[in-house]
Design an enzyme around this catalytic site. Structure first.
Site, PDB file in Angstrom:
ATOM      1  N   CYS A 187      -1.328   8.072   7.354  1.00 17.49           N
ATOM      2  CA  CYS A 187      -2.627   7.758   6.764  1.00 17.49           C
ATOM      3  C   CYS A 187      -3.609   7.325   7.856  1.00 17.49           C
ATOM      4  O   CYS A 187      -3.219   6.728   8.860  1.00 17.49           O
ATOM      5  CB  CYS A 187      -2.478   6.646   5.736  1.00 17.49           C
ATOM      6  SG  CYS A 187      -1.566   7.151   4.254  1.00 17.49           S
ATOM      7  N   CYS A 233       7.492   4.162   6.022  1.00  9.78           N
ATOM      8  CA  CYS A 233       6.567   3.943   4.912  1.00  9.78           C
ATOM      9  C   CYS A 233       7.265   3.441   3.661  1.00  9.78           C
ATOM     10  O   CYS A 233       6.619   2.893   2.771  1.00  9.78           O
ATOM     11  CB  CYS A 233       5.811   5.232   4.606  1.00  9.78           C
ATOM     12  SG  CYS A 233       6.862   6.583   4.039  1.00  9.78           S
ATOM     13  N   CYS A 267      -3.729   3.588   9.215  1.00  8.33           N
ATOM     14  CA  CYS A 267      -2.516   3.054   9.837  1.00  8.33           C
ATOM     15  C   CYS A 267      -1.955   3.963  10.929  1.00  8.33           C
ATOM     16  O   CYS A 267      -0.786   3.851  11.309  1.00  8.33           O
ATOM     17  CB  CYS A 267      -1.451   2.796   8.773  1.00  8.33           C
ATOM     18  SG  CYS A 267      -1.934   1.559   7.536  1.00  8.33           S
ATOM     19  N   CYS A 278       0.827  -1.201   0.000  1.00  9.63           N
ATOM     20  CA  CYS A 278       0.000   0.000   0.000  1.00  9.63           C
ATOM     21  C   CYS A 278       0.869   1.262   0.000  1.00  9.63           C
ATOM     22  O   CYS A 278       0.623   2.204  -0.759  1.00  9.63           O
ATOM     23  CB  CYS A 278      -0.933  -0.008   1.206  1.00  9.63           C
ATOM     24  SG  CYS A 278      -2.123   1.352   1.226  1.00  9.63           S
ATOM     25  N   CYS A 279       1.898   1.279   0.838  1.00  9.95           N
ATOM     26  CA  CYS A 279       2.810   2.422   0.874  1.00  9.95           C
ATOM     27  C   CYS A 279       3.541   2.581  -0.450  1.00  9.95           C
ATOM     28  O   CYS A 279       3.776   3.706  -0.915  1.00  9.95           O
ATOM     29  CB  CYS A 279       3.818   2.257   2.011  1.00  9.95           C
ATOM     30  SG  CYS A 279       3.142   2.501   3.664  1.00  9.95           S
TER      31      CYS A 279
END
Length: 239
Positions: free
Chosen positions: A197, A223, A200, A116-117
């Site tokens: 985010c 990240c 998280c 995702c990062c």
């Protein structure tokens, strides 16, 4: 000159310099080339943004909107940019096609936070930095164990990364914000000393590390936008 040697020379030159001097010289450094400030507009970001605005308001400022940020962060970004008169703010977002292919339901973070990062931060930032020889971060040595040995200047793949606040303490940050009456991120007062985010990031209690709320209950601490020898920093690697 090899970038590693260039970074080492700048570290020697600025070993006793204050953050403002480091910033001013970096922005004028023809050997590094064009430089951008990458800012999260997070809990402590306003300090570096203010310093840059005092030196040159046309300095490119890159803001990564992952499309999963807190609404408070987006509002704070608009307010701070206007207050400081930043004239080259570049808001970047993940690639539409990549998001549709890899995270159409917005749940990738639940299965793989690194992926995702990479999708929402690393790849968009790499693209945004294509035309720059270096970039400025607000990282500080006190923030986590991985950052404890961070230099002021470091080789970051094919670029130079500058960390002018590396040796600052939490008190230094608060003193600077108080001195210049800079606005606080609204989430700090609600227990978020480090803000990323929304999915998280969680609140932190008074006896925890300030970054304990980032990727809680996992061994992930970065990240992935910070690199060592051209490779993204993941949990367990030195920053």
């Amino acid at each position: 000159m090899p970038l590693k040697e260039l970074a080492e020379r700048r570290n020697t030159l600025h070993r006793k310099s204050d953050a403002q001097t480091i910033l001013k010289h970096a922005l004028e450094d023809v050997q590094i080339g064009p430089i951008a400030l990458v800012s999260s507009f997070g809990a402590e970001a306003v300090v570096l943004l203010h310093m840059v605005a005092q030196i040159d308001k046309v300095t490119p400022v890159i803001f990564l909107d992952t499309e999963m940020l807190f609404p408070e962060t987006l509002q704070y970004q608009r307010e701070v940019a206007e207050l400081l008169g930043l004239t080259d703010l570049r808001i970047i977002t993940p690639d539409r096609n990549a998001v549709f292919t890899e995270d159409v339901d917005g749940l990738l973070h639940q299965a793989d936070t690194d992926a995702c990062c990479d999708l929402r931060k690393t790849r968009p930032l790499n693209k945004a930095l294509n035309d720059f020889g270096g970039w400025i971060t607000g990282r500080k040595r006190y923030q986590s164990g991985q950052r404890s040995q961070m230099p002021l200047f470091e080789k970051d793949g094919a670029k130079i990364k500058i960390n002018p606040l590396a040796d600052w303490t939490a008190k230094d940050v608060q003193d600077y914000m108080k001195k210049y009456d800079l606005p606080r991120h609204p989430l700090v007062a609600k227990g978020y000393p480090s803000i990323g985010c929304m999915p998280c990031t969680s609140r932190v209690s008074g006896d925890e590390d300030p970054r304990a709320g980032r990727w809680r209950d996992s061994d992930k601490t970065e990240c992935g936008i910070h690199f060592v020898d051209g490779k993204p920093v993941r949990s367990g690697q030195a920053a």
